[in-house]
Enzyme design. Structure first.
Site, PDB file in Angstrom:
ATOM      1  N   ASP A 330      50.314  -2.976   1.005  1.00  0.00           N
ATOM      2  CA  ASP A 330      49.684  -1.675   0.829  1.00  0.00           C
ATOM      3  C   ASP A 330      50.797  -0.632   0.691  1.00  0.00           C
ATOM      4  O   ASP A 330      51.935  -0.871   1.089  1.00  0.00           O
ATOM      5  CB  ASP A 330      48.741  -1.358   2.003  1.00  0.00           C
ATOM      6  CG  ASP A 330      47.694  -0.316   1.624  1.00  0.00           C
ATOM      7  OD1 ASP A 330      47.853   0.337   0.572  1.00  0.00           O
ATOM      8  OD2 ASP A 330      46.708  -0.153   2.378  1.00  0.00           O
ATOM      9  N   GLU A 526      40.918   7.913   4.041  1.00  0.00           N
ATOM     10  CA  GLU A 526      41.887   7.378   5.004  1.00  0.00           C
ATOM     11  C   GLU A 526      42.001   8.257   6.249  1.00  0.00           C
ATOM     12  O   GLU A 526      40.985   8.734   6.766  1.00  0.00           O
ATOM     13  CB  GLU A 526      43.241   7.146   4.313  1.00  0.00           C
ATOM     14  CG  GLU A 526      43.097   6.142   3.134  1.00  0.00           C
ATOM     15  CD  GLU A 526      44.407   5.692   2.541  1.00  0.00           C
ATOM     16  OE1 GLU A 526      45.331   5.393   3.293  1.00  0.00           O
ATOM     17  OE2 GLU A 526      44.492   5.614   1.305  1.00  0.00           O
TER      18      GLU A 526
HETATM   19  C1  BGC Z   1      45.185   2.254   0.737  1.00  0.00           C
HETATM   20  C2  BGC Z   1      44.694   1.106  -0.090  1.00  0.00           C
HETATM   21  C3  BGC Z   1      44.844   1.405  -1.545  1.00  0.00           C
HETATM   22  C4  BGC Z   1      46.272   1.772  -1.848  1.00  0.00           C
HETATM   23  C5  BGC Z   1      46.517   2.110  -3.289  1.00  0.00           C
HETATM   24  C6  BGC Z   1      46.534   2.728   0.312  1.00  0.00           C
HETATM   25  O1  BGC Z   1      46.865   3.925   0.954  1.00  0.00           O
HETATM   26  O2  BGC Z   1      45.231   1.874   2.098  1.00  0.00           O
HETATM   27  O3  BGC Z   1      43.355   0.817   0.236  1.00  0.00           O
HETATM   28  O4  BGC Z   1      44.435   0.308  -2.311  1.00  0.00           O
HETATM   29  O5  BGC Z   1      46.641   2.893  -1.073  1.00  0.00           O
HETATM   30  O6  BGC Z   1      45.999   3.336  -3.623  1.00  0.00           O
HETATM   31  C1  BGC Z   2      47.897   7.851  -3.085  1.00  0.00           C
HETATM   32  C2  BGC Z   2      46.865   6.902  -2.602  1.00  0.00           C
HETATM   33  C3  BGC Z   2      47.417   6.239  -1.420  1.00  0.00           C
HETATM   34  C4  BGC Z   2      47.915   7.222  -0.372  1.00  0.00           C
HETATM   35  C5  BGC Z   2      48.624   6.522   0.724  1.00  0.00           C
HETATM   36  C6  BGC Z   2      48.265   8.816  -2.005  1.00  0.00           C
HETATM   37  O1  BGC Z   2      49.209   9.711  -2.479  1.00  0.00           O
HETATM   38  O2  BGC Z   2      47.416   8.530  -4.192  1.00  0.00           O
HETATM   39  O3  BGC Z   2      46.561   5.967  -3.594  1.00  0.00           O
HETATM   40  O4  BGC Z   2      46.422   5.444  -0.905  1.00  0.00           O
HETATM   41  O5  BGC Z   2      48.790   8.144  -0.919  1.00  0.00           O
HETATM   42  O6  BGC Z   2      48.842   7.319   1.860  1.00  0.00           O
END
Ligand code: BGC
Ligand code: BGC
Length: 816
Positions: A330, A526
């Site tokens: 991730d 998130e």
């Molecule tokens: C998330 C994932 C996601 C990834 C890509 C991460 O922050 O936990 O679920 O697929 O970003 O965007």
């Molecule tokens: C991204 C997401 C990712 C996240 C992680 C964002 O900047 O666009 O895809 O999941 O950061 O913290």
């Protein structure tokens, strides 16, 4: 190496396994993280599973071997790295032979967050072509978070978020949603989606609760299988996936929904038995169904990062569960393993990770990983196994064929058949908690007011992971083939001969018979959605609206938009009917199908949704005593009366303030405090409501500041957040107007002077601007300081940091 009995089981389990094992030399003792006994899994205690033999035939394996025989070590290591489109161009691939590209939640093609399907297809094609024409000629896998439809793309079909699908309890529907979503993703040339999420959320304070289907591991498992089948189709030996299918990702392995206090990226402090029984069940099902990829979880189990847990990634997932595909990390998650950084982490690969998600860290990570491969810090056998797994996925997608499978049928985006499935899913996701006196369905000919801040609000009904990562700036214009809930109900009421007024403020020319009040949570993704408790907090405006409606004798139907069940007993008691609508997505019409009776007196559909999680009786989470248990849901066919609910949260509720709010309606919330020097006077003023702002007048040159105990804002920085000043400039002046964040100071004088004076404006300054100007984000003790010359006058309403999806230029740095 594992026990010989287990090895034998793996060898017997399919041709791909036999071949890949046979080719692997015995790995020498490799440096990996040592996990403590309580974080070391015992694979034999876990359910067995196996990727279908159709995943890769012996002929496929021989083709992969032939390709690998010609690859240099540099090309092999390149395969193990994935970069984000915001930090790499197709041209870079000539020099850096990476294996994969992703578009993160805030990354649109060519910097355009609202790029259309053609623009996406163009960028994907450019990356595919660049990789085919360089190095080993192996095309990159292109992945995206299409987590409820192709949700980064305006004009796509946005399905309900997973929690709403959990309420529908209909695996066949999930499979159809998977197939429709895949057709839209593939329609823009993309190969891979980071879905489904197989989390089994235990604590609804978790900001990702809505990404989980349900509290019941068996339902999650049935849905995981259905979604993988829908996205990928059924695997057929010797044949690639169809041009309308994409690779699925079972994520996040493991127990992302089991962290203490529901903290995102937190620690699941549970026994191995509970880890298996509650959190692992979706994986064997998804693997047996042919899932091509699995994503490791950011979180930890008893303190050990999943990205570095060899007993789980290798022992359980790859060996016991016979997973033949690739394990992707991730977003820089490898960097959180003790001893690792985002640019250097052999321990993750040695533990069993195959593909690093290294959005902007890819370049130094490539150099470091290559060096470690050369030095044997990462054994050659491990590199070869990872490359083989990655190529296996590419081959199954038809990307390695002389005439590769061509994805890219833009007509699929927002196709009518997909919109119809979304409409059905919305209707099936609704859970009726209360319906006193049969106020629902709305009768033909009724006079209806549709109101509340969610009534005409595409962002609220679509939630996070829509257009942008946080989903905060989604509008109706993004989904021209969709409808807000208010629009849809109004048009159906009118079609049935009634009168409808859609007014978010709740004004209506004549007294309505019924008001549909749409309220709920604002979008988040998130950790931004993590909460201290699960109490729903109505605003003063909400309270006033409901009081007014009740005073005039209008019956109230509340449609509640949320990413989780919430303690909302007062609101439920005040409502004649209460519908949990979750985050239904773009097709508000699905709500009207159930709530509004047609001219014949009957709605198109009855309620069938059942609670996927228990609905709380107080603000505690995990829910101790439910107001409504899991599985509860009324229908027109089976009405029931609901007793008055307890309104006591049974705990001290925290102020809604947090590390990210510095001004809330004119007040500085705890734990922060306001410091102003003698040069400045202040008074409470009304901006849009009574005393909702504070005006500051600079009687001499001086500054105001917000200070408190330092907080860590690294994640907000990495997430692309901005400092937002929601204010009114009453009097602009010449000279620098300095805004400081921690150690960094920028001059926003020009911005201030360009802003219209006398009406509220929103000024956003990306946190990266402060970072570049020297702010230390691990300890921010003074998140705001405004220094201005005499005469400056401004009225601050809200100041906070929030996720934005747009690119904003930095104001100039002010030297101290
Ligand atoms: C998330 C994932 C996601 C990834 C890509 C991460 O922050 O936990 O679920 O697929 O970003 O965007
Ligand atoms: C991204 C997401 C990712 C996240 C992680 C964002 O900047 O666009 O895809 O999941 O950061 O913290």
């Amino acid at each position: 190496m594992r026990s010989s009995a287990l090895m034998a089981a793996v060898l017997l389990s399919g041709s791909w396994a036999a071949i890949s094992r046979a080719e692997q030399p015995q790995a020498p003792a490799a440096p990996t993280m040592q996990t403590a006994p309580e974080a070391t899994a015992h694979p034999s205690a876990w359910p067995a599973a196996r990727s279908p033999s159709a995943f890769s035939t012996s002929r496929d394996e021989a083709r992969i071997s032939a390709i690998m025989a010609k690859m240099t070590l540099e090309q092999k290591v390149g395969q193990l790295i994935q970069a984000d489109i915001s930090a790499i161009t197709p041209e870079d691939l000539a020099k850096y032979p990476l294996g994969s590209i992703l578009a993160g939640g805030n990354s649109g093609p060519y910097g355009d967050e609202r790029a259309d399907g053609a623009k996406w297809a163009k960028l994907v094609a450019a990356f595919h072509a660049a990789s085919r024409n360089s190095g080993a000629g192996i095309p990159v896998l292109f992945g995206v978070d299409a987590v409820h439809g192709h949700s980064n793309l305006p004009g796509s079909t946005i399905f309900p978020h997973n929690i709403g699908l959990g309420a529908a309890r209909d695996p066949a529907l999930i499979q159809r949603i998977g197939a429709a979503t895949a057709a839209e993703i593939a329609g823009t040339g993309i190969d891979w989606t980071f879905a489904p999420t197989l989390a089994v959320p235990q604590d609804l304070r978790w900001g990702r609760s809505y990404e989980g289907y349900a509290a019941d591991p068996a339902l999650v498992s049935a849905y995981g299988k259905a979604m993988v089948r829908g996205l990928q189709g059924t695997l057929v030996a010797g044949k690639p996936l169809g041009a309308q299918n994409v690779a699925a990702t079972a994520k996040h392995f493991l127990a992302d929904g089991g962290t203490a206090e529901g903290k995102d990226q937190g620690d699941a402090r549970i026994s191995e038995r509970e880890l298996i029984a509650t959190h692992a069940m979706g994986y064997p099902a998804a693997i047996d169904a042919g899932a091509l990829t699995v994503m490791a979880s950011f979180s930890t189990w008893n303190g050990a990062k999943h990205h570095g847990n060899k007993s789980l990634l290798t022992g359980v997932l790859k060996e016991r569960m016979g997973f033949a595909g690739l394990v992707v990390g991730d977003w820089n998650g490898h960097g959180q393993i003790p001893g690792c950084t985002v640019t250097d982490c052999p321990a993750a690969i040695n533990a069993g990770l195959d593909l690093f998600m290294a959005p902007e860290s890819w370049k130094p990570l490539f150099a470091n990983t290559l060096r470690e491969a050369r030095e044997g810090v990462i054994p050659a056998a491990r590199i070869d196994d990872a490359v083989r797994r990655i190529l296996r996925v590419k081959l199954k997608l038809g990307m390695l064929d002389a005439k590769p499978v061509e994805r890219g049928n833009p007509a699929m985006v927002g196709a009518p058949a997909h919109l119809a499935i979304a409409r059905e899913a919305v209707a099936k996701s609704l859970v009726l908690l209360k319906n006193e006196g049969g106020v629902l369905p709305l009768r033909p000919g009724a006079k209806v007011l549709i109101t509340g801040h969610g009534a005409d609000n595409m962002a609220m009904q679509a939630g996070g992971w829509t257009i942008t990562w946080q989903g905060t700036d989604t509008t109706s214009a993004d989904f021209p083939k969709g409808q807000t809930i208010g629009q849809a109900i109004a048009s159906q009421v009118i079609a049935a001969g009634g009168q409808a007024t859609l007014s978010t403020e709740g004004t209506s020319a004549n007294k309505p018979d019924v008001a549909v009040v749409v309220l709920g949570e604002r979008p988040y993704a998130e950790f931004q959605g993590d909460l201290p408790d699960i109490a729903f907090r109505t605003t003063r405006e909400d309270d006033a609206l409901i009081a007014r409606l009740k005073a005039q004798g209008t019956r109230i139907v509340t449609v509640f938009l949320s990413g989780r069940p919430m303690f909302a007993s007062k609101l439920i008691n005040q409502s004649d009917a209460f519908v949990a609508a979750w985050l239904p997505g773009s097709q508000g019409i699905g709500v009207a199908d159930v709530l509004v009776a047609q001219a014949n007196g009957k709605p198109l559909r009855d309620f069938t949704g059942k609670l996927p999680f228990a609905w709380p009786d107080d603000a505690h989470s995990p829910v101790l005593k439910p107001a409504f248990p899991t599985g509860y849901g009324l229908s027109y066919a089976k009405p029931a009366s609901v007793a008055r609910l307890n309104e006591d949260p049974r705990m001290e509720l925290a102020e809604s303030a947090s590390a990210e709010n510095y001004f809330v309606r004119g007040n500085v919330p705890a734990p922060w405090h306001l410091g102003i020097d003698g040069a400045i006077t202040s008074r409470a003023v009304d901006l849009s409501a009574q005393e909702d702002a504070r005006q500051f007048t600079w009687n001499a040159d001086g500054s105001l500041s917000i200070e408190g105990t330092p907080v860590d804002l690294m994640r907000q920085l990495n997430g692309g957040f901005a400092l937002l000043l929601d204010w009114r400039i009453d009097r602009a002046v010449a000279g620098p107007i300095k805004v400081s964040f921690g150690e960094a100071t920028l001059d926003i004088g020009d911005l201030v002077r360009a802003a219209p004076s006398g009406s509220p404006v929103q000024t956003r300054i990306p946190l990266t601007c402060f970072k570049d100007a020297g702010a230390n984000f691990t300890a921010v003790g003074a998140p705001l300081r405004i220094a201005a010359p005499v005469g400056f006058t401004a009225t601050l309403r809200n100041v906070n940091i929030e996720g934005v999806g747009v690119t904003i230029a930095c104001p100039p740095v002010q030297k101290k």
